[in-house]
Design an enzyme around this catalytic site. Sequence first.
Site: not given
Length: 217
Positions: A13, A87, A126, A159, A170
């Site tokens: 995203k 969401r 990431r 993160r 998640r």
Amino acid sequence: MYTVIIGAAGAGKGTQAAAVQKKIGPHLASGDMFREAMAQGTPIGLEVRRFVNSGSLVPDVVAAAMVLERLSRDDARNGAVLDGFPRTVAQAEALDRELEKRGQKVDQALYLNVPEDELLRRLAGRWLCRVCQMPYHEVSNPPKVAGKCDKDGGDLFQRRDDTSDAIRTRLDLFFTETVPLLDYYRSSGVLDEIDGAQEIEKVSHDVVAAVRRRKGV
Ligand code: ADP
Ligand code: AMP
């Protein structure tokens, strides 16, 4: 034009929003807003910390208040790319009510569909820029200089919620809370599904084509 980008954690995203924001309007990422509030230690940052770090959802009223306030600023008056919000169906309804008051609406919901094994691979590698939040990946999208953002030279960080327990939470919440949004937007005729498992440039090509089609409608 208002475009919302829907996808599980790691679907791309943030990567794709950065690519289309010039065509649509500012890139408003609810997760970035929460991380900034946490870094600054604001009252909202302190309130949401336990939800964000564990991978749970921040309560709808808190998330909606923050994003809708940002949406009311001048630069988002005629369009924006929303990443990570809504969401839940309750958040989508709050967004619709706010835009309706302004005589506007959600013009497009882009769903980046990516299988779970690929999401896990992406999240494990990431890195994000501390300055502009641009995402990189150790293997599929490395920065030109290790540890530094290509755009502004900012330091890259990983993160706290890209760890196995928070990732599992998640992904589970995506299926229970966010997937129902697909029907919500399908029934209003604004859903565009994109094969998000392709390489970044191919996904961007499909995203730009879908945005052009909607802008032409
Ligand atoms: P999201 O915002 O949906 O959580 P990101 O845009 O941060 O996802 O992307 C997650 C990770 O996957 C990042 O490391 C990013 O560089 C990488 N990535 C994004 N899109 C692709 C893609 N199409 N193929 C491979 N890696 C990707
Ligand atoms: P993201 O950067 O989009 O992956 O979001 C990081 C975290 O911020 C999520 O795991 C949630 O804890 C919180 N968050 C972001 N957006 C929302 C939202 N729209 N509703 C509830 N919680 C959110």
